[in-house]
Scaffold this motif. Structure first.
Motif, PDB file in Angstrom:
ATOM      1  N   LEU A  18      -4.596 -13.287  -9.002  1.00 20.73           N
ATOM      2  CA  LEU A  18      -3.950 -11.974  -8.893  1.00 20.73           C
ATOM      3  C   LEU A  18      -4.539 -10.994  -9.902  1.00 20.73           C
ATOM      4  O   LEU A  18      -4.809  -9.833  -9.570  1.00 20.73           O
ATOM      5  CB  LEU A  18      -2.445 -12.103  -9.112  1.00 20.73           C
ATOM      6  CG  LEU A  18      -1.648 -12.810  -8.019  1.00 20.73           C
ATOM      7  CD1 LEU A  18      -0.184 -12.899  -8.416  1.00 20.73           C
ATOM      8  CD2 LEU A  18      -1.799 -12.113  -6.682  1.00 20.73           C
ATOM      9  N   ASP A  19      -4.740 -11.457 -11.126  1.00 18.50           N
ATOM     10  CA  ASP A  19      -5.317 -10.595 -12.162  1.00 18.50           C
ATOM     11  C   ASP A  19      -6.715 -10.117 -11.788  1.00 18.50           C
ATOM     12  O   ASP A  19      -7.080  -8.975 -12.068  1.00 18.50           O
ATOM     13  CB  ASP A  19      -5.372 -11.335 -13.503  1.00 18.50           C
ATOM     14  CG  ASP A  19      -4.004 -11.544 -14.132  1.00 18.50           C
ATOM     15  OD1 ASP A  19      -3.026 -10.911 -13.681  1.00 18.50           O
ATOM     16  OD2 ASP A  19      -3.912 -12.365 -15.068  1.00 18.50           O
ATOM     17  N   ALA A  20      -7.501 -10.983 -11.150  1.00 16.42           N
ATOM     18  CA  ALA A  20      -8.863 -10.621 -10.754  1.00 16.42           C
ATOM     19  C   ALA A  20      -8.865  -9.481  -9.738  1.00 16.42           C
ATOM     20  O   ALA A  20      -9.829  -8.715  -9.660  1.00 16.42           O
ATOM     21  CB  ALA A  20      -9.589 -11.839 -10.184  1.00 16.42           C
ATOM     22  N   HIS A  21      -7.781  -9.354  -8.971  1.00 16.95           N
ATOM     23  CA  HIS A  21      -7.689  -8.310  -7.945  1.00 16.95           C
ATOM     24  C   HIS A  21      -7.094  -7.000  -8.471  1.00 16.95           C
ATOM     25  O   HIS A  21      -7.126  -5.995  -7.755  1.00 16.95           O
ATOM     26  CB  HIS A  21      -6.864  -8.816  -6.755  1.00 16.95           C
ATOM     27  CG  HIS A  21      -7.609  -9.786  -5.901  1.00 16.95           C
ATOM     28  ND1 HIS A  21      -8.386  -9.406  -4.839  1.00 16.95           N
ATOM     29  CD2 HIS A  21      -7.699 -11.135  -5.958  1.00 16.95           C
ATOM     30  CE1 HIS A  21      -8.917 -10.476  -4.274  1.00 16.95           C
ATOM     31  NE2 HIS A  21      -8.527 -11.535  -4.943  1.00 16.95           N
ATOM     32  N   ARG A  27     -11.398  -3.016   0.049  1.00 19.45           N
ATOM     33  CA  ARG A  27     -12.777  -3.476   0.276  1.00 19.45           C
ATOM     34  C   ARG A  27     -13.260  -4.348  -0.881  1.00 19.45           C
ATOM     35  O   ARG A  27     -13.848  -5.411  -0.679  1.00 19.45           O
ATOM     36  CB  ARG A  27     -13.705  -2.278   0.468  1.00 19.45           C
ATOM     37  CG  ARG A  27     -15.146  -2.664   0.718  1.00 19.45           C
ATOM     38  CD  ARG A  27     -16.042  -1.405   0.867  1.00 19.45           C
ATOM     39  NE  ARG A  27     -17.431  -1.773   0.931  1.00 19.45           N
ATOM     40  CZ  ARG A  27     -18.207  -2.017  -0.127  1.00 19.45           C
ATOM     41  NH1 ARG A  27     -17.709  -1.945  -1.341  1.00 19.45           N
ATOM     42  NH2 ARG A  27     -19.473  -2.350   0.027  1.00 19.45           N
ATOM     43  N   GLN A  28     -13.033  -3.896  -2.106  1.00 23.21           N
ATOM     44  CA  GLN A  28     -13.448  -4.668  -3.274  1.00 23.21           C
ATOM     45  C   GLN A  28     -12.726  -6.016  -3.338  1.00 23.21           C
ATOM     46  O   GLN A  28     -13.318  -7.024  -3.715  1.00 23.21           O
ATOM     47  CB  GLN A  28     -13.186  -3.870  -4.547  1.00 23.21           C
ATOM     48  CG  GLN A  28     -14.079  -2.650  -4.695  1.00 23.21           C
ATOM     49  CD  GLN A  28     -13.601  -1.729  -5.801  1.00 23.21           C
ATOM     50  OE1 GLN A  28     -12.400  -1.536  -5.991  1.00 23.21           O
ATOM     51  NE2 GLN A  28     -14.552  -1.152  -6.529  1.00 23.21           N
ATOM     52  N   SER A  29     -11.451  -6.021  -2.966  1.00 24.50           N
ATOM     53  CA  SER A  29     -10.675  -7.269  -2.931  1.00 24.50           C
ATOM     54  C   SER A  29     -11.251  -8.242  -1.910  1.00 24.50           C
ATOM     55  O   SER A  29     -11.360  -9.441  -2.188  1.00 24.50           O
ATOM     56  CB  SER A  29      -9.218  -6.975  -2.568  1.00 24.50           C
ATOM     57  OG  SER A  29      -8.388  -7.087  -3.671  1.00 24.50           O
ATOM     58  N   ALA A  30     -11.593  -7.716  -0.750  1.00 20.97           N
ATOM     59  CA  ALA A  30     -12.177  -8.568   0.296  1.00 20.97           C
ATOM     60  C   ALA A  30     -13.515  -9.141  -0.167  1.00 20.97           C
ATOM     61  O   ALA A  30     -13.812 -10.322   0.073  1.00 20.97           O
ATOM     62  CB  ALA A  30     -12.344  -7.779   1.590  1.00 20.97           C
ATOM     63  N   LEU A  31     -14.318  -8.336  -0.848  1.00 22.24           N
ATOM     64  CA  LEU A  31     -15.604  -8.817  -1.356  1.00 22.24           C
ATOM     65  C   LEU A  31     -15.415  -9.868  -2.446  1.00 22.24           C
ATOM     66  O   LEU A  31     -16.140 -10.868  -2.483  1.00 22.24           O
ATOM     67  CB  LEU A  31     -16.435  -7.650  -1.892  1.00 22.24           C
ATOM     68  CG  LEU A  31     -17.030  -6.727  -0.840  1.00 22.24           C
ATOM     69  CD1 LEU A  31     -17.658  -5.498  -1.504  1.00 22.24           C
ATOM     70  CD2 LEU A  31     -18.052  -7.459   0.003  1.00 22.24           C
ATOM     71  N   ILE A  37     -14.894 -17.529  -2.273  1.00 22.34           N
ATOM     72  CA  ILE A  37     -14.962 -18.582  -1.254  1.00 22.34           C
ATOM     73  C   ILE A  37     -16.335 -19.242  -1.260  1.00 22.34           C
ATOM     74  O   ILE A  37     -16.442 -20.477  -1.226  1.00 22.34           O
ATOM     75  CB  ILE A  37     -14.627 -18.015   0.138  1.00 22.34           C
ATOM     76  CG1 ILE A  37     -13.139 -17.689   0.225  1.00 22.34           C
ATOM     77  CG2 ILE A  37     -15.042 -18.986   1.253  1.00 22.34           C
ATOM     78  CD1 ILE A  37     -12.766 -16.811   1.403  1.00 22.34           C
ATOM     79  N   LEU A  38     -17.382 -18.442  -1.316  1.00 23.27           N
ATOM     80  CA  LEU A  38     -18.739 -19.004  -1.314  1.00 23.27           C
ATOM     81  C   LEU A  38     -19.016 -19.820  -2.577  1.00 23.27           C
ATOM     82  O   LEU A  38     -19.626 -20.891  -2.513  1.00 23.27           O
ATOM     83  CB  LEU A  38     -19.774 -17.896  -1.150  1.00 23.27           C
ATOM     84  CG  LEU A  38     -19.763 -17.217   0.222  1.00 23.27           C
ATOM     85  CD1 LEU A  38     -20.706 -16.020   0.222  1.00 23.27           C
ATOM     86  CD2 LEU A  38     -20.119 -18.195   1.319  1.00 23.27           C
TER      87      LEU A  38
END
Length: 62
Positions: A18-21, A27-31, A37-38
């Motif tokens: 949560l803190d990272a977001h 858009r930035q959150s999705a990236l 994930i990768l």
């Protein structure tokens, strides 16, 4: 796929995620999620386990 929780401090990891977001737009959150994930998939490194995780994630209710 492991049916039991293997993350010893799942709440701390969730809080870190949560803190990272914080402060990111959609858009930035999705990236961030895509990069995470990768990176995690690379750490797992097992094609069968990754396939099972993708299938399990698709089956979870939204």
């Amino acid at each position: 796929m492991k049916p039991t929780l293997s993350q010893p401090d799942a709440d701390a990891f969730y809080e870190q995620l949560l803190d990272a977001h914080q402060g990111l737009d959609e858009r930035q959150s999705a990236l961030l999620n895509a990069r995470l994930i990768l990176l995690l998939a690379n750490q797992v490194g097992d094609a069968r386990a990754l396939k099972e995780c993708v299938e399990a994630a698709r089956q979870l209710p939204s």
